[in-house]
Enzyme design. Structure first.
Site, mmCIF file in Angstrom:
data_model
loop_
_atom_site.group_PDB
_atom_site.id
_atom_site.type_symbol
_atom_site.label_atom_id
_atom_site.label_comp_id
_atom_site.label_asym_id
_atom_site.label_seq_id
_atom_site.Cartn_x
_atom_site.Cartn_y
_atom_site.Cartn_z
ATOM 1 N N LYS A 22 0.861 -1.198 0.000
ATOM 2 C CA LYS A 22 0.000 0.000 0.000
ATOM 3 C C LYS A 22 0.898 1.249 0.000
ATOM 4 O O LYS A 22 1.956 1.224 -0.614
ATOM 5 C CB LYS A 22 -0.964 -0.048 1.184
ATOM 6 C CG LYS A 22 -1.707 -1.388 1.253
ATOM 7 C CD LYS A 22 -2.867 -1.390 2.180
ATOM 8 C CE LYS A 22 -3.522 -2.775 2.137
ATOM 9 N NZ LYS A 22 -4.736 -2.843 2.917
ATOM 10 N N HIS A 105 -8.438 -3.215 -6.092
ATOM 11 C CA HIS A 105 -8.383 -3.328 -4.628
ATOM 12 C C HIS A 105 -9.544 -2.524 -4.026
ATOM 13 O O HIS A 105 -9.916 -1.477 -4.538
ATOM 14 C CB HIS A 105 -7.041 -2.801 -4.110
ATOM 15 C CG HIS A 105 -6.838 -3.123 -2.665
ATOM 16 N ND1 HIS A 105 -7.411 -2.371 -1.666
ATOM 17 C CD2 HIS A 105 -6.170 -4.130 -2.057
ATOM 18 C CE1 HIS A 105 -7.083 -2.915 -0.494
ATOM 19 N NE2 HIS A 105 -6.335 -3.976 -0.709
ATOM 20 N N GLU A 107 -9.724 -0.602 -1.640
ATOM 21 C CA GLU A 107 -9.414 0.804 -1.323
ATOM 22 C C GLU A 107 -9.528 1.673 -2.568
ATOM 23 O O GLU A 107 -9.940 2.830 -2.491
ATOM 24 C CB GLU A 107 -8.016 0.893 -0.687
ATOM 25 C CG GLU A 107 -8.035 0.384 0.743
ATOM 26 C CD GLU A 107 -6.743 -0.278 1.200
ATOM 27 O OE1 GLU A 107 -5.682 -0.049 0.595
ATOM 28 O OE2 GLU A 107 -6.813 -1.052 2.185
ATOM 29 N N GLY A 183 -7.257 -5.066 6.980
ATOM 30 C CA GLY A 183 -6.657 -4.149 7.941
ATOM 31 C C GLY A 183 -7.397 -4.061 9.266
ATOM 32 O O GLY A 183 -7.149 -3.151 10.060
ATOM 33 N N SER A 222 -6.336 -9.443 6.598
ATOM 34 C CA SER A 222 -5.764 -9.793 7.907
ATOM 35 C C SER A 222 -5.177 -11.195 7.943
ATOM 36 O O SER A 222 -5.242 -11.873 8.958
ATOM 37 C CB SER A 222 -6.806 -9.608 9.018
ATOM 38 O OG SER A 222 -7.227 -8.260 9.074
HETATM 39 P P1 PGA Z 1 -4.366 -6.646 5.311
HETATM 40 O O1 PGA Z 1 -4.581 -6.070 3.826
HETATM 41 O O2 PGA Z 1 -3.551 -7.895 5.202
HETATM 42 O O3 PGA Z 1 -3.644 -5.548 6.047
HETATM 43 O O4 PGA Z 1 -5.734 -6.904 5.873
HETATM 44 C C1 PGA Z 1 -4.793 -6.940 2.757
HETATM 45 C C2 PGA Z 1 -5.007 -6.132 1.491
HETATM 46 O O5 PGA Z 1 -5.632 -5.068 1.562
HETATM 47 O O6 PGA Z 1 -4.569 -6.535 0.392
#
Ligand code: PGA
Length: 259
Positions: A22, A105, A107, A183, A222
């Site tokens: 990220k 993604h 996001e 996350g 996660s």
């Molecule tokens: P995370 O993110 O492992 O921090 O949950 C995964 C991702 O967004 O690809």
């Protein structure tokens, strides 16, 4: 019996572990992270890649040279070149030795307005240029709780299939990332993840059984050193897309070893 045959066949597919950094990097941090990962790669049989922010692609390219660690980017523009200030094309990404690019993604979908149509175009742009897209799909907590997980996954995936055609999935990696697990420390249980992975594979199989069996479907959200093995052991989970835990070489390597 047929399920078993398919499963044993799928056992031959090499797991893939991808780090998604990220917007977390500095030259010093990248150097120690990549060197840390490289120092433990000897014990790893999974395919491993790290998806770096654009300014660091060149640095990572140099650091991983001659190793089996692969490089990816986190986004791309759908156009080949031209007047698109601030944007980065697939060709530029390839120019730095990257072989993969994350598309869709959550996001990007939620913070930058990327619709399934835009994600489909980016997936196609990546494939057309020879990059392997890591196509992210996944439902929000609201969507899950209202019983719409399969409808959401289906819309996100079929929008891409409609534009690229099913044959393109020979060169696509799917990442199932439930938005509520990203996350948050709230990992999907192996049962929850496996159920959606199987749904995704069946959806692909309705267009082409062979391609469905061979398409890698990673889990993301996660995933960490403690839960990776259990998740990746599920029959339809072919690896992981790792955010937070990809920023520490030791944690990331443990996930790679689980793979
Ligand atoms: P995370 O993110 O492992 O921090 O949950 C995964 C991702 O967004 O690809």
């Amino acid at each position: 019996y047929l399920q078993f045959i398919l499963w044993s066949y799928r056992m031959n597919i090499k797991p893939i572990v991808a780090g998604n950094w990220k917007m977390n990097a500095s030259k010093d941090a990248v150097k120690s992270l990549v060197n840390g990962i490289l120092s433990g790669m000897g014990d790893v049989s999974a395919e491993v890649l790290v998806c770096a922010p654009f300014p660091y692609l060149s640095q990572v390219e140099t650091l991983i040279s001659g190793s089996s660690l692969m490089l990816g980017a986190q986004n791309l523009n759908v156009n080949v070149s031209g007047a698109f200030t601030g944007e980065v094309s697939a060709e530029m990404i390839k120019d730095f030795g990257a072989k993969h690019v994350i598309v869709g993604h959550s996001e990007r979908r939620s913070l930058y307005g990327e619709t399934s149509e835009i994600v489909a175009k980016k997936t196609k742009a990546a494939i057309d240029s020879g990059l392997t897209p890591l196509l992210c799909i996944g439902e929000s907590l609201d969507q899950r709780e209202s019983g719409n997980t399969e409808a959401v996954i289906s819309e996100q995936l079929t929008t891409v299939v409609r534009l690229t055609g099913i044959e393109a999935f020979k060169n696509i990696i799917i990442a199932y990332e439930p938005v509520w697990a990203i996350g948050t420390g709230m990992t999907a249980t192996p049962e929850q993840a496996q159920a959606v992975h199987m749904f995704i594979r069946n959806l692909l199989a309705s267009s082409n059984q062979d391609i469905a069996e061979k398409t890698p479907i990673l889990y993301g959200g996660s995933m960490n050193a403690g839960n990776a093995l259990e998740l990746i052991s599920c029959p339809d989970i072919d690896g992981g897309l790792i955010g937070g835990a990809a920023l520490k070489a030791e944690d990331f390597l443990q996930i790679c070893k689980a793979g």
